[in-house]
Design an enzyme around this catalytic site. Structure first.
Site, PDB file in Angstrom:
ATOM      1  N   GLU A  40     -95.343 -32.657   5.277  1.00  0.00           N
ATOM      2  CA  GLU A  40     -96.660 -32.166   5.680  1.00  0.00           C
ATOM      3  C   GLU A  40     -97.649 -32.407   4.541  1.00  0.00           C
ATOM      4  O   GLU A  40     -97.315 -32.316   3.370  1.00  0.00           O
ATOM      5  CB  GLU A  40     -96.583 -30.660   5.971  1.00  0.00           C
ATOM      6  CG  GLU A  40     -97.905 -30.059   6.404  1.00  0.00           C
ATOM      7  CD  GLU A  40     -97.843 -28.548   6.620  1.00  0.00           C
ATOM      8  OE1 GLU A  40     -98.629 -28.047   7.443  1.00  0.00           O
ATOM      9  OE2 GLU A  40     -97.012 -27.878   5.959  1.00  0.00           O
ATOM     10  N   LYS A 115    -100.821 -30.118  14.761  1.00  0.00           N
ATOM     11  CA  LYS A 115    -100.078 -28.878  14.564  1.00  0.00           C
ATOM     12  C   LYS A 115    -100.608 -27.770  15.470  1.00  0.00           C
ATOM     13  O   LYS A 115    -101.799 -27.449  15.454  1.00  0.00           O
ATOM     14  CB  LYS A 115    -100.185 -28.470  13.094  1.00  0.00           C
ATOM     15  CG  LYS A 115     -99.347 -27.261  12.692  1.00  0.00           C
ATOM     16  CD  LYS A 115     -99.517 -27.022  11.196  1.00  0.00           C
ATOM     17  CE  LYS A 115     -98.670 -25.869  10.690  1.00  0.00           C
ATOM     18  NZ  LYS A 115     -98.876 -25.665   9.233  1.00  0.00           N
ATOM     19  N   CYS A 156     -94.166 -27.902  10.062  1.00  0.00           N
ATOM     20  CA  CYS A 156     -94.039 -26.713   9.216  1.00  0.00           C
ATOM     21  C   CYS A 156     -93.911 -25.402   9.997  1.00  0.00           C
ATOM     22  O   CYS A 156     -92.856 -25.099  10.537  1.00  0.00           O
ATOM     23  CB  CYS A 156     -95.195 -26.667   8.224  1.00  0.00           C
ATOM     24  SG  CYS A 156     -94.890 -25.591   6.789  1.00  0.00           S
TER      25      CYS A 156
END
Length: 277
Positions: A40, A115, A156
Site C-alpha cells: 500500500e 480502497k 490494508c
C-alpha cells in the site's frame, strides 16, 4: 506460479520511490517471477497532507504509475501495484483515492481497485489517523484474471472485513492481494491472524506486501510481508527487512483445500431476525 513480494519503506518523494520500484520490478523479472506484489502507498507515504498535495497527481501524470508501467513492459512481468494516492479531479477540495493497480506485461492497466474501507482511528492519545478526511472510499469489489489465477484486490484495512473476501471468492478469486501499511501495534496484535483467517475462510492464497520501518514522515510500519496458502500455512514472512523475496504458488492446493473443507461451496444466504419491539 513464481511470485515476487516487495517490502518497502516508502518516503515522501515519489520520484525516489518510483526509482526503487523500477529496480524491484527488474529484480523480480530477473528472478523468474511471473508477477510482483508491492505494498500500500508504494509511491508516497506522507501523513503531512499539505505537503503530499504538492506531489499527488492524476493517472496520466503520476511518476510512480508511469515507472511501473514502463518497467513492467520492459521486463515483461505482471505488476500488482499495491496502491497509490491518486487525484481523480482537479476541483478544489475534491478527495483523493487510495487506488490499487494490476499492470500487464504490456504495460497496460488491467484493473483498478479503490480502497473501500477507510482507516479512521485513534491510535494513542497523541496519534490519530483519519483516512476519510482526505480520501474517498471505493464502491466496488474487483477481480481480475492473470495467467493461471483469478486475483481479488483489496487494501490494508479491508482485511478486517471478511464480507469483501466472500464477495471476491464468490466471483472466482483464488488469489487475494492485501497490500498494507499496518501500524506496529495493530500489526503485532492482528496482522498474521487476520491474513491466515482470510486465507482459510476463502480457501485461497493470500499475498500481503507491506511497508516496513521508520518512514521519512515519522511514522513506523510493521512489515512482515506474508504469503499464506489456502490451508492457512505461512509460506513466507519477510520480517522487518526491506527488499524482495520469492515464493512458489501451486494452485492445485486451492482445489485440494476446497474439497477437504468446502466452506466456499457450502455458503448460504440467510435473513436476519426481525427487529425486537
Amino acid at each position: 506460479m513464481k511470485i515476487a513480494v516487495a517490502q518497502m519503506c516508502s518516503g515522501i518523494d515519489p520520484h525516489e520511490n518510483g526509482r526503487q520500484l523500477a529496480s524491484l520490478i527488474a529484480e523480480a523479472a530477473a528472478g523468474g517471477a511471473a508477477i510482483i506484489f508491492t505494498p500500500e502507498m508504494t509511491g508516497l507515504l506522507d501523513r503531512d497532507r499539505s505537503r503530499a498535495a504538492n506531489v499527488i497527481r492524476n493517472e496520466a501524470d503520476d511518476v510512480v504509475l508511469l515507472a511501473a508501467r514502463s518497467q513492467a513492459k520492459k521486463a515483461r512481468i505482471w505488476v500488482q501495484l499495491g496502491s497509490l494516492a491518486m487525484k481523480v479531479s482537479d476541483r478544489p477540495g475534491e478527495k483523493w483515492v487510495n487506488r490499487s493497480y494490476l499492470i500487464s506485461p504490456d504495460g497496460e492497466i488491467s484493473a483498478r481497485y479503490d480502497k473501500i474501507h477507510l482507516f479512521d482511528v485513534d491510535i494513542s492519545p497523541d496519534e490519530s489517523l483519519r483516512e476519510s478526511s482526505a480520501y474517498a472510499g471505493g464502491k466496488n469489489a474487483v477481480v481480475a484474471a492473470i495467467p493461471g489465477a483469478t486475483l481479488g484486490l483489496s487494501i490494508c484495512y479491508d482485511v478486517r472485513f471478511s464480507g469483501l473476501y466472500e464477495a471476491l471468492t464468490n466471483a472466482g478469486a483464488d488469489l487475494l492481494s492485501i497490500p498494507a501499511a499496518f501500524t506496529v501495534p495493530t500489526g503485532t496484535a492482528h496482522w498474521e491472524i487476520l491474513l491466515r483467517a482470510r486465507a482459510i475462510e476463502a480457501g485461497a492464497f493470500v499475498v500481503a506486501a507491506a511497508q516496513s520501518g521508520r518512514h521519512e514522515d515519522g511514522r513506523s510500519t510493521y512489515g512482515h510481508s506474508m504469503v499464506v496458502d489456502p490451508w492457512g500455512e505461512v509460506l513466507l514472512d519477510m520480517s522487518e527487512t526491506t527488499g524482495l523475496d520469492f515464493c512458489e504458488l501451486d494452485f492445485r492446493k486451492v482445489q485440494e483445500v476446497r474439497s477437504r473443507v468446502p466452506a466456499v461451496a457450502n455458503r448460504k444466504k440467510f435473513e436476519l431476525p426481525a427487529k425486537l419491539t
